[in-house]
Scaffold this motif. Structure first.
Motif, PDB file in Angstrom:
ATOM      1  N   SER A  35       9.763  -8.839  -5.822  1.00 31.08           N
ATOM      2  CA  SER A  35       9.387  -8.499  -7.189  1.00 31.08           C
ATOM      3  C   SER A  35       8.316  -7.424  -7.163  1.00 31.08           C
ATOM      4  CB  SER A  35       8.888  -9.728  -7.947  1.00 31.08           C
ATOM      5  OG  SER A  35       7.700 -10.206  -7.377  1.00 31.08           O
ATOM      6  N   SER A  36       8.155  -6.770  -8.285  1.00 31.63           N
ATOM      7  CA  SER A  36       7.141  -5.741  -8.449  1.00 31.63           C
ATOM      8  C   SER A  36       6.318  -6.116  -9.674  1.00 31.63           C
ATOM      9  CB  SER A  36       7.810  -4.382  -8.633  1.00 31.63           C
ATOM     10  OG  SER A  36       6.831  -3.400  -8.852  1.00 31.63           O
ATOM     11  N   ILE A  37       5.014  -6.210  -9.485  1.00 30.94           N
ATOM     12  CA  ILE A  37       4.121  -6.617 -10.566  1.00 30.94           C
ATOM     13  C   ILE A  37       2.972  -5.626 -10.646  1.00 30.94           C
ATOM     14  CG2 ILE A  37       2.569  -8.429 -11.404  1.00 30.94           C
ATOM     15  CD1 ILE A  37       4.217 -10.409  -9.687  1.00 30.94           C
ATOM     16  N   GLN A  38       2.671  -5.184 -11.834  1.00 31.75           N
ATOM     17  CA  GLN A  38       1.505  -4.342 -12.035  1.00 31.75           C
ATOM     18  C   GLN A  38       0.331  -5.228 -12.406  1.00 31.75           C
ATOM     19  OE1 GLN A  38       2.501  -1.375 -14.948  1.00 31.75           O
ATOM     20  NE2 GLN A  38       3.311  -0.020 -13.390  1.00 31.75           N
ATOM     21  N   ARG A  39      -0.799  -4.954 -11.792  1.00 29.23           N
ATOM     22  CA  ARG A  39      -2.005  -5.732 -12.061  1.00 29.23           C
ATOM     23  C   ARG A  39      -3.148  -4.803 -12.420  1.00 29.23           C
ATOM     24  NH1 ARG A  39      -1.074 -11.267 -11.427  1.00 29.23           N
ATOM     25  NH2 ARG A  39       0.351 -11.646  -9.740  1.00 29.23           N
ATOM     26  N   TYR A  91      -3.305   6.875 -10.892  1.00 30.16           N
ATOM     27  CA  TYR A  91      -2.366   6.147 -10.049  1.00 30.16           C
ATOM     28  C   TYR A  91      -3.018   5.726  -8.727  1.00 30.16           C
ATOM     29  CZ  TYR A  91       1.550   5.269  -6.936  1.00 30.16           C
ATOM     30  OH  TYR A  91       2.392   4.702  -6.028  1.00 30.16           O
ATOM     31  N   ILE A  92      -2.820   4.485  -8.366  1.00 33.79           N
ATOM     32  CA  ILE A  92      -3.220   3.952  -7.063  1.00 33.79           C
ATOM     33  C   ILE A  92      -1.929   3.561  -6.356  1.00 33.79           C
ATOM     34  CG2 ILE A  92      -4.521   2.159  -5.852  1.00 33.79           C
ATOM     35  CD1 ILE A  92      -6.294   3.964  -7.563  1.00 33.79           C
ATOM     36  N   PRO A  93      -1.737   3.994  -5.110  1.00 34.61           N
ATOM     37  CA  PRO A  93      -0.500   3.624  -4.410  1.00 34.61           C
ATOM     38  C   PRO A  93      -0.306   2.106  -4.363  1.00 34.61           C
ATOM     39  CG  PRO A  93      -1.676   5.301  -3.184  1.00 34.61           C
ATOM     40  CD  PRO A  93      -2.587   4.855  -4.299  1.00 34.61           C
ATOM     41  N   ASN A  94       0.931   1.714  -4.286  1.00 36.66           N
ATOM     42  CA  ASN A  94       1.275   0.288  -4.257  1.00 36.66           C
ATOM     43  C   ASN A  94       0.598  -0.438  -3.108  1.00 36.66           C
ATOM     44  OD1 ASN A  94       3.011   0.539  -6.439  1.00 36.66           O
ATOM     45  ND2 ASN A  94       4.762   0.977  -5.148  1.00 36.66           N
ATOM     46  N   ILE A  95       0.348  -1.703  -3.344  1.00 36.66           N
ATOM     47  CA  ILE A  95      -0.161  -2.607  -2.313  1.00 36.66           C
ATOM     48  C   ILE A  95       0.947  -3.617  -2.061  1.00 36.66           C
ATOM     49  CG2 ILE A  95      -1.873  -4.376  -1.779  1.00 36.66           C
ATOM     50  CD1 ILE A  95      -3.832  -2.807  -3.583  1.00 36.66           C
ATOM     51  N   LEU A  96       1.361  -3.717  -0.823  1.00 42.50           N
ATOM     52  CA  LEU A  96       2.447  -4.621  -0.450  1.00 42.50           C
ATOM     53  C   LEU A  96       1.860  -5.952   0.002  1.00 42.50           C
ATOM     54  CD1 LEU A  96       5.485  -5.023   0.097  1.00 42.50           C
ATOM     55  CD2 LEU A  96       5.079  -4.124   2.395  1.00 42.50           C
ATOM     56  N   VAL A  97       2.289  -7.023  -0.648  1.00 41.42           N
ATOM     57  CA  VAL A  97       1.780  -8.357  -0.323  1.00 41.42           C
ATOM     58  C   VAL A  97       2.934  -9.309  -0.054  1.00 41.42           C
ATOM     59  CG1 VAL A  97      -0.325  -8.048  -1.676  1.00 41.42           C
ATOM     60  CG2 VAL A  97       1.657  -9.102  -2.730  1.00 41.42           C
TER      61      VAL A  97
END
Length: 85
Positions: free
Chosen positions: A4-8, A49-55
């Motif tokens: 999933s992809s979630i914006q926080r 924009y901040i690059p994605n963080i993969l968790v």
């Protein structure tokens, strides 16, 4: 595996602080370049924009950071008032 992809928001990331884990064996060390931290802090302040963080959430109570440790820690340093100079 579910993806999933979630914006926080920055605030929500700070509120999750006690659940975030960085201690996977392949992680790099802490942020070392203050100019990069300053640039990220500026991006957060200006809502850029901040690059994605993969968790990875494997079902335990923690969220494991796969990629983005330095970005996430930079936000924590800034929130704690740690100098970038």
């Amino acid at each position: 595996m579910k993806r999933s992809s979630i914006q926080r928001t920055t605030k929500s990331l700070l509120n999750m602080r006690d659940r975030i884990r960085f201690d996977l064996p392949f992680q790099r060390s802490r942020v070392g370049k203050n100019d990069r931290r300053s640039y990220l802090d500026d991006s957060v302040i200006r809502d850029r924009y901040i690059p994605n963080i993969l968790v990875w959430n494997n079902g335990d109570r923690y969220i494991w950071v796969i990629d983005g440790k330095q970005r996430w820690e930079s936000v924590y340093f800034f929130a704690d008032g740690e100098s970038t100079s």
